[in-house]
Structures are given as structure tokens and as C-alpha cells.
Design a protein around this motif. Structure first.
Motif, PDB file in Angstrom:
ATOM      1  N   GLN A 444     -48.713  37.840 -49.754  1.00  0.00           N
ATOM      2  CA  GLN A 444     -48.617  37.591 -48.330  1.00  0.00           C
ATOM      3  C   GLN A 444     -49.971  37.882 -47.699  1.00  0.00           C
ATOM      4  O   GLN A 444     -50.590  38.918 -47.945  1.00  0.00           O
ATOM      5  N   MET A 445     -50.463  36.946 -46.864  1.00  0.00           N
ATOM      6  CA  MET A 445     -51.800  37.057 -46.298  1.00  0.00           C
ATOM      7  C   MET A 445     -51.812  37.672 -44.900  1.00  0.00           C
ATOM      8  O   MET A 445     -52.847  38.208 -44.465  1.00  0.00           O
ATOM      9  N   ALA A 446     -50.713  37.587 -44.180  1.00  0.00           N
ATOM     10  CA  ALA A 446     -50.712  38.091 -42.804  1.00  0.00           C
ATOM     11  C   ALA A 446     -49.289  38.319 -42.327  1.00  0.00           C
ATOM     12  O   ALA A 446     -48.335  37.692 -42.831  1.00  0.00           O
ATOM     13  N   HIS A 447     -49.157  39.233 -41.342  1.00  0.00           N
ATOM     14  CA  HIS A 447     -47.867  39.500 -40.706  1.00  0.00           C
ATOM     15  C   HIS A 447     -48.129  40.088 -39.323  1.00  0.00           C
ATOM     16  O   HIS A 447     -48.666  41.192 -39.202  1.00  0.00           O
ATOM     17  N   TRP A 448     -47.800  39.324 -38.282  1.00  0.00           N
ATOM     18  CA  TRP A 448     -47.872  39.819 -36.920  1.00  0.00           C
ATOM     19  C   TRP A 448     -46.449  40.120 -36.446  1.00  0.00           C
ATOM     20  O   TRP A 448     -45.601  39.220 -36.370  1.00  0.00           O
ATOM     21  N   ASP A 449     -46.176  41.419 -36.154  1.00  0.00           N
ATOM     22  CA  ASP A 449     -44.822  41.788 -35.719  1.00  0.00           C
ATOM     23  C   ASP A 449     -44.714  41.949 -34.210  1.00  0.00           C
ATOM     24  O   ASP A 449     -43.622  42.087 -33.668  1.00  0.00           O
ATOM     25  N   PHE A 450     -45.873  41.957 -33.490  1.00  0.00           N
ATOM     26  CA  PHE A 450     -45.924  42.017 -32.028  1.00  0.00           C
ATOM     27  C   PHE A 450     -45.216  43.242 -31.466  1.00  0.00           C
ATOM     28  O   PHE A 450     -44.634  43.195 -30.376  1.00  0.00           O
ATOM     29  N   ASP A 451     -45.270  44.321 -32.217  1.00  0.00           N
ATOM     30  CA  ASP A 451     -44.692  45.574 -31.725  1.00  0.00           C
ATOM     31  C   ASP A 451     -45.734  46.286 -30.867  1.00  0.00           C
ATOM     32  O   ASP A 451     -46.408  47.242 -31.291  1.00  0.00           O
ATOM     33  N   ASP A 452     -45.920  45.753 -29.674  1.00  0.00           N
ATOM     34  CA  ASP A 452     -46.864  46.276 -28.682  1.00  0.00           C
ATOM     35  C   ASP A 452     -48.327  46.101 -29.081  1.00  0.00           C
ATOM     36  O   ASP A 452     -49.212  46.799 -28.557  1.00  0.00           O
ATOM     37  N   ASN A 453     -48.611  45.183 -30.012  1.00  0.00           N
ATOM     38  CA  ASN A 453     -50.007  44.909 -30.355  1.00  0.00           C
ATOM     39  C   ASN A 453     -50.107  43.527 -31.002  1.00  0.00           C
ATOM     40  O   ASN A 453     -49.091  42.918 -31.355  1.00  0.00           O
ATOM     41  N   LEU A 454     -51.366  43.071 -31.161  1.00  0.00           N
ATOM     42  CA  LEU A 454     -51.628  41.760 -31.746  1.00  0.00           C
ATOM     43  C   LEU A 454     -52.321  41.885 -33.099  1.00  0.00           C
ATOM     44  O   LEU A 454     -53.018  40.962 -33.543  1.00  0.00           O
ATOM     45  N   ASP A 456     -52.479  42.172 -37.163  1.00  0.00           N
ATOM     46  CA  ASP A 456     -51.781  41.819 -38.403  1.00  0.00           C
ATOM     47  C   ASP A 456     -51.637  43.080 -39.257  1.00  0.00           C
ATOM     48  O   ASP A 456     -52.590  43.843 -39.423  1.00  0.00           O
ATOM     49  N   THR A 457     -50.451  43.276 -39.830  1.00  0.00           N
ATOM     50  CA  THR A 457     -50.169  44.496 -40.586  1.00  0.00           C
ATOM     51  C   THR A 457     -50.557  44.400 -42.061  1.00  0.00           C
ATOM     52  O   THR A 457     -50.414  45.384 -42.790  1.00  0.00           O
ATOM     53  N   VAL A 458     -51.061  43.238 -42.516  1.00  0.00           N
ATOM     54  CA  VAL A 458     -51.431  43.081 -43.925  1.00  0.00           C
ATOM     55  C   VAL A 458     -52.932  43.296 -44.129  1.00  0.00           C
ATOM     56  O   VAL A 458     -53.358  44.191 -44.867  1.00  0.00           O
ATOM     57  N   ASP A 459     -53.758  42.506 -43.469  1.00  0.00           N
ATOM     58  CA  ASP A 459     -55.207  42.598 -43.640  1.00  0.00           C
ATOM     59  C   ASP A 459     -55.943  43.005 -42.375  1.00  0.00           C
ATOM     60  O   ASP A 459     -57.180  43.018 -42.346  1.00  0.00           O
ATOM     61  N   GLY A 460     -55.192  43.322 -41.320  1.00  0.00           N
ATOM     62  CA  GLY A 460     -55.831  43.834 -40.113  1.00  0.00           C
ATOM     63  C   GLY A 460     -56.453  42.792 -39.214  1.00  0.00           C
ATOM     64  O   GLY A 460     -57.338  43.119 -38.406  1.00  0.00           O
ATOM     65  N   TRP A 461     -56.046  41.514 -39.321  1.00  0.00           N
ATOM     66  CA  TRP A 461     -56.538  40.504 -38.395  1.00  0.00           C
ATOM     67  C   TRP A 461     -56.089  40.862 -36.970  1.00  0.00           C
ATOM     68  O   TRP A 461     -54.899  41.072 -36.718  1.00  0.00           O
ATOM     69  N   VAL A 462     -57.028  40.911 -36.048  1.00  0.00           N
ATOM     70  CA  VAL A 462     -56.732  41.303 -34.670  1.00  0.00           C
ATOM     71  C   VAL A 462     -56.773  40.071 -33.782  1.00  0.00           C
ATOM     72  O   VAL A 462     -57.797  39.380 -33.696  1.00  0.00           O
ATOM     73  N   GLY A 463     -55.663  39.782 -33.122  1.00  0.00           N
ATOM     74  CA  GLY A 463     -55.606  38.624 -32.247  1.00  0.00           C
ATOM     75  C   GLY A 463     -56.231  38.896 -30.896  1.00  0.00           C
ATOM     76  O   GLY A 463     -56.255  40.041 -30.420  1.00  0.00           O
TER      77      GLY A 463
END
Length: 690
Positions: A444-454, A456-463
Motif C-alpha cells: 500500500q502506497m498511501a492512506h489518508w484517513d482525514f482524522d483532523d489532518n491531511l 498520509d499515514t503510510v509514507d507521510g505525504w502531506v496534502g
């Protein structure tokens, strides 16, 4: 140009007959223009030059006739024989044409059943249709056109067929043009290749006159050279027309190597050619030069007609050439009587610097497996491999760092990156770089859960949120919180993601949970798109869509699923499956649509959540949650579980289980056996069940 002796022409006729040539068509007219306008088919349709004088020049075969504007060759109506003039007659006509200026519109080039006064002008018809090579319309007004019109018929007969987009070449080279008619369908050919078909409305021909050159009825004059104008009683097949175009191969040498148009040819090379099919040559003359395929100025020939003793079946000649140069060469052959001109052929020598002929491929491998990158190249003498711009050296992880093949053992996530090879030689000490190839572990390359932030919980991509105000997070979610967008162009972009989240070697799976009541025409929860790319949409008309585009005018959309604008949560999955090479759309865990075969291409724009571009177009109006991306194609069972693990009261039949499922519940169990047992020994066959 080659001269065909009578002996050779007869030999060719025998060969073509043996090959099945003209088995359904009979040659009834032939102007070869070998210094005259005699018909050599046996029909006696000899021509007369009208409107001026003609000259004879080197043709495609022997000599050709050169006609000034307004000059024509005509065989008068009533003096010809065997010309197919009936409405349902099948026929073919063929000519070789050489012009240096685009033809004017309505120029009549050659044909039969056309002219009556033989002064170079067409006359009005008297109720019969023509059969003419014409030029009409198109850029430069020289599109290939079949002229089969009859103005004076009541009503007029429009027996014309346009081959728009296919032009008479005005490049001072010889080209072959052919029309065939089988009684219903007319087919046009250029240089032996079909360019289109049509069904002209033809009636009996105006007359049996035959002509080449001259003007049209409206005075559109042109000048050009003609060779080998033939008419056949019957429709030649595509194979026979190809033979007409290629029959020079029977009397001339053919190239073996370097192949025609070959590139990266070594400067120390050997020319090789094959003897003709029809005779053992007595001598060859070789010509080689670097600037002119027509060999006009012999003073510039690198090799100018040197005699080469024939060998059987191939002959060779060694050369030392310059780097990075296009060469033209030809071989003339003689049977002891006539000379036949082969070629010209061309090739290009290699540059002095290294050239990469095959770049390394990007790879996705399971953690712990081995990855192998390799390149193919010419001229390189040493190699250096790099990862993320850092030069590698052999160690426990890497081997072959100074060769054309790099091996990475026990691949882990920290070995992921951009790999390339630098190829070096004396002429290029700074080296030439291959294209970059990516290496990833299968994951898995990315996961954004939108729990009060943007983040990504996998590789730290910041939206980055496009609105100056803070993003809105909503407790109505799949887990934790969701991202709430208002369809006002606000969206989230992922900086630095231009070279990732493309379709990977093992495919790609993108999942997103959405909740909306919007009835906008198109709006996108996630995309990597800007004129080209991939995207997921919800549409008011087609419910849901997945898109892959190669550019602004090449778009593939697949539609599926029911209306999801119902204020409930739905799972959308966009997937590229490299095994089937197809784009797939899953809605609520079920395959909803699948494309035909596509060829994925990298899309170098940032990932966008809540719109289909970083400009905020087709922005989302509703909730988005649990955005996930994998660098491989999840199987349908994994996608179904993504939905049922959340919607625990749901069931999905991923694929039918077969005939044993008697009750259609996607499960073969005791209930199906009970149905089967209840029907045991029942028989409705007539007359009996023995």
C-alpha cells in the motif's frame, strides 16, 4: 532506370502467372511508353499525342512519357478493342505517375470512356459514365478521386468516389495508383496498399476511348510523367496489385543488410545483397553516397559504379564510414544483356557517443525478493549505476554496479527509489544517462484517513488545502472523521507526487469512500489529471465513472453502478489491471465496468483529492474518507472485503460458483443438495426415460 528486355518480360509473365497473377483479370490495354505510344497488350489500342509534343524520360520501368500541361495521349473512341464499358463489367486500371507540383482541382489524369475530340479536352457526356483518375478537393486540391459522373443522364448519375486525405504525391518520385471495380465496389490503392472503397453508381460507359494526361473539362492543366498505364478486364486482387508494385523484385537485387532504414549501424560495416530471383547476374555495379538517394551528381558518390563480382546467393562489400551519417546505396545487376537498377536503400551509422537502445524497466517486487535492472546500448565501454542521484558500488545489497545489469537483493522499502545507468566511452567521458526506472516493494502506497489532518499515514505525504480557510472535518465518516467539501473548487493537492501514483508495473488500485447528495453533472473525489491522466467521477447521468486519458482529445470513460447521490456511504475503486491490460471500476465492492485493452502512460501532475485537477475543476460536493492507493491490482475478493468489512450486513457474490448453486445464492451447500435430491430421477423426456 532498368530496361526490361523481351526475354525478361516474358520470364516475368511466366513467374507472375505461376504465382496466381491475373487469374481473374485479363490485361486488355498497356501503354509502356518505351519511346512510343503503342499498346503492347495485344488489343491494338495505340495512342496519338494531342495538344503538343511529348518527350520520353527515364521511367519506373525503362522509359516513361513526359507531357506538358494540356498535352495528352489518346486512343480514339471506336478504334479501340476489349475495353470494359458495360455497367456491370469488372475492371482495373493502373498507372505510375511522377509529378513535382500538386495537381489542380478537377485535373483528369488518365482513364477510359471519357474523351471524344482528342484535343486534350474532355467533352460533355451523353448519358454515359466515365472511369477516370481525377484530382479533387483536399489541401493543394490534389486528393485522389474517381470520376464516374454523367451530367446528361436524367437524373444525373454521380458515380464519383472520393479518397479524401489520400493525395497524389508531388515529390518527384514514381508512385503507383490503382482503381479496381468488381461490378459493385470500387477500391483505390497507392503503391500497392488499399486506401479505401466505395460503391459508385455506374451505367454503360460514354465510349471506349482511352487517354492519359491533358486537361479536365474545366481547363485544369498539369504537367507530369506517366509510365505503364494498364487496363484489365476484371478486378485484380489485393495480392495481385501488390505484385504489380513489387515485380521489380524479380529482376533486381534485394537488400540483406543493413536493413532499409536501419540505424546505429557500425561504421565498420559490410553491405550484403541477394541476387535476383529470375537469373544469375553476370556483374554488379555498386553505388554509395551520403546525401542524395537519386545519385544525381556522381562526383559526390563515395562509391561510383564499382564492379562487384557476384556470389551465390548473396554478395558482400566491406566499407569504412563516418559516424552519425545517413547513407544511400544501390546495386545494379546485369544478365549480360540489360542492366536493372536496384534500391536505393538507406541506413544511418551510429554516433560516436553511447546510445541507449533499451532503458531499464520500473519494477514492483515483494519484500525480500530480488530486483534486476538491465540496459541495452551501443558504444559504451563502462557503466555506473545510480539510485536517487547517488552512485552505487557493489556490496551485500547491490551487484553489477559497473556493468549493464544491476541486481538488488533482498529488496526492502528503504531500497525503493529512482535508478538509472550512466554509459561512458572515450568520446563521451561525461556519459549518457538512461531513463530513470522506479523500484518499489509490493505494498500500500498511501492512506489518508482525514482524522483532523491531511497527512498520509503510510509514507507521510502531506496534502495542501486550496482554500485559505482550514479544511472541514466531519464526524460522519467511515472511521474517525471525513473531509467535507462544498463543490466550490476547494480541494486537496499532494505536492511532490508528480512521479508517483501512476499505473505501476503490477497495476494500481485506488479506493475512496464517498457520501453525497449532489446532482452536479460531473464531480471527482480523486484524480491525477490535467488534460491527460486518471480520475474517478460521480455523474448525475451515468452514476459513476472511471477515466483514463492520453490527452485532451483521447479519453476513455467507463460507466457503471447505480445512483449513489443518496446521502449514504459508497465505496468507489479505480483500478488498472496489467494482466488484462484493462481499466476497472468497482462500486460498493462489485465490478461495475471494465474497459478494453489500454496502454498506461505516466502522468506527471500532482495527485488531487476533491477535484480532477489542481485548478479545482469538477470539484467534489460532499464527504470523502479513507483514500487508499496500492501499487498493484488487488483481486476482486480483496475489493469485496473492503466493502463488506465496513458494511457488515452486506454480501457480495464475486463470481458465480457453477451449476451446483441450485438456489442462486452464490454458495453450494446442503440447501442446493436438497433441491437436487428432490429432483432425483425426475424425467420429462419423450417417449421414455430408458
Amino acid at each position: 532506370m532498368r530496361m526490361l528486355s523481351i526475354r525478361m518480360f516474358l520470364l516475368l509473365a511466366v513467374l507472375l502467372s505461376v504465382a496466381g497473377f491475373s487469374q481473374g483479370a485479363e490485361l486488355v490495354h498497356k501503354w509502356s511508353f518505351e519511346g512510343n505510344t503503342l499498346d503492347t497488350s495485344g488489343s491494338g489500342n495505340d495512342g496519338t499525342v494531342n495538344g503538343g509534343t511529348a518527350s520520353y524520360v527515364s521511367g519506373q520501368f525503362g522509359q516513361a512519357i513526359s507531357l506538358d500541361a494540356g498535352v495528352s495521349v489518346d486512343a480514339a473512341a471506336g478504334t479501340t478493342a476489349n475495353v470494359p464499358t458495360q455497367a456491370t463489367d469488372s475492371w482495373s486500371m493502373n498507372m505510375w505517375l511522377n509529378i513535382d507540383t500538386p495537381l489542380p482541382s478537377l485535373a483528369a489524369l488518365a482513364g477510359f470512356s471519357a474523351r471524344e475530340d482528342y484535343s486534350g479536352n474532355e467533352t460533355e457526356d451523353e448519358g454515359g459514365t466515365r472511369r477516370i483518375f481525377n484530382a479533387f478537393g483536399g489541401s493543394g486540391d490534389n486528393d485522389i478521386y474517381f470520376w464516374g459522373l454523367s451530367w446528361l443522364s436524367e437524373p444525373p448519375i454521380y458515380g464519383d468516389i472520393s479518397f479524401a486525405g489520400n493525395e497524389y504525391a508531388s515529390d518527384s518520385q514514381w508512385h503507383m495508383y490503382t482503381f479496381t471495380f468488381d461490378g459493385t465496389t470500387l477500391t483505390g490503392y497507392v503503391d500497392g496498399t488499399a486506401i479505401g472503397t466505395g460503391t459508385p453508381e455506374l451505367v454503360d460507359a460514354l465510349n471506349d476511348a482511352v487517354f492519359v494526361g491533358g486537361t479536365s473539362l474545366w481547363g485544369s492543366t498539369f504537367a507530369g510523367s506517366f509510365d505503364e498505364f494498364t487496363i484489365w478486364n476484371g478486378a485484380l486482387s489485393e495480392g495481385e496489385i501488390s505484385d504489380l508494385y513489387d515485380y521489380n523484385a524479380f529482376v533486381t537485387p534485394s537488400v540483406v543488410s543493413p536493413g532499409v532504414g536501419a540505424t546505429l549501424v557500425p561504421v565498420e560495416t559490410t553491405l550484403e545483397w541477394l541476387e535476383p530471383d529470375t537469373y544469375a547476374p553476370q556483374d554488379y555495379k555498386l553505388y554509395v553516397r551520403a546525401d542524395d538517394p537519386n545519385f544525381v551528381d556522381s562526383a559526390n558518390n563515395l562509391i561510383d559504379g564499382v564492379s562487384v563480382t557476384p556470389a551465390t546467393p548473396t554478395t558482400t562489400y566491406a566499407l569504412a564510414l563516418d559516424y552519425d551519417t545517413t547513407y544511400y546505396w544501390r546495386v545494379d545487376a546485369t544478365d549480360g544483356i540489360d542492366w536493372y537498377t536496384g534500391g536505393p536503400w538507406n541506413f544511418k551509422t551510429t554516433p560516436q557517443t553511447p546510445v541507449v537502445t533499451k532503458d531499464p524497466d520500473s519494477l514492483v517486487v515483494a519484500a525480500g525478493e530480488t530486483a534486476v535492472f538491465d540496459i541495452e546500448q551501443v558504444n559504451g565501454t563502462s557503466f555506473k549505476w545510480f539510485k536517487n542521484e547517488t552512485e552505487l558500488s557493489d556490496d551485500a545489497k547491490y551487484s553489477g554496479t559497473a556493468t549493464a545489469t544491476l541486481t538488488v537483493t533482498d529488496v526492502q522499502k528503504d531500497n525503493e527509489g529512482a535508478y538509472y545507468c550512466k554509459i561512458i566511452n572515450n568520446a563521451s567521458p561525461e556519459g549518457v544517462d538512461s531513463n530513470v526506472a522506479g523500484l518499489w516493494t509490493k505494498r500500500q502506497m498511501a492512506h489518508w484517513d482525514f482524522d483532523d489532518n491531511l497527512t498520509d499515514t503510510v509514507d507521510g505525504w502531506v496534502g495542501e488545502y486550496s482554500d485559505p480557510n482550514s479544511p472541514v472535518y466531519d464526524p460522519n465518516s467511515i472511521s474517525g472523521k471525513s473531509l467535507k467539501l462544498a463543490g466550490d473548487s476547494s480541494h486537496v493537492s499532494i505536492p511532490g507526487s508528480e512521479d508517483v501514483f501512476n499505473y505501476y508495473p503490477l497495476g494500481q488500485t485506488v479506493s475512496v469512500w464517498v457520501n453525497t447528495t449532489s446532482d452536479d453533472s460531473w464531480y471527482s473525489p480523486i484524480a491525477k489529471f490535467d488534460d491527460a491522466g486518471w480520475a474517478v467521477y460521480v455523474t448525475a447521468q451515468q452514476s459513476t465513472a472511471a477515466r483514463f486519458s492520453w490527452g485532451p482529445t483521447t479519453i476513455l470513460d467507463i460507466f457503471g453502478g447505480s445512483n449513489i447521490a443518496d446521502s449514504n456511504w459508497h465505496l468507489l475503486v479505480h483500478q488498472y489491471d496489467p494482466e488484462s491490460q484493462t481499466l476497472k471500476l468497482f462500486v460498493d465492492g462489485v465490478l461495475a465496468a471494465e474497459s478494453g485493452v489500454i496502454t498506461p502512460q505516466p502522468i506527471n501532475v500532482p495527485l488531487t483529492i476533491g477535484a480532477d485537477t489542481t485548478e479545482g475543476t469538477w470539484s467534489w460536493n460532499g464527504l470523502i474518507d479513507e483514500v487508499k492507493i496500492w501499487n498493484y491490482a488487488l483481486d476482486p475478493y480483496q475489493i469485496a472485503h473492503m466493502y463488506t468489512d465496513v458494511m457488515t450486513d452486506s454480501q457480495i457474490c464475486v463470481e458465480p460458483v457453477g451449476a451446483g448453486d441450485m438456489d442462486g445464492d452464490c454458495d453450494v451447500d446442503i440447501d442446493d443438495f436438497a433441491i437436487f435430491a428432490g429432483q432425483w430421477l425426475e424425467c420429462n423426456r419423450v417417449p421414455d426415460c430408458k
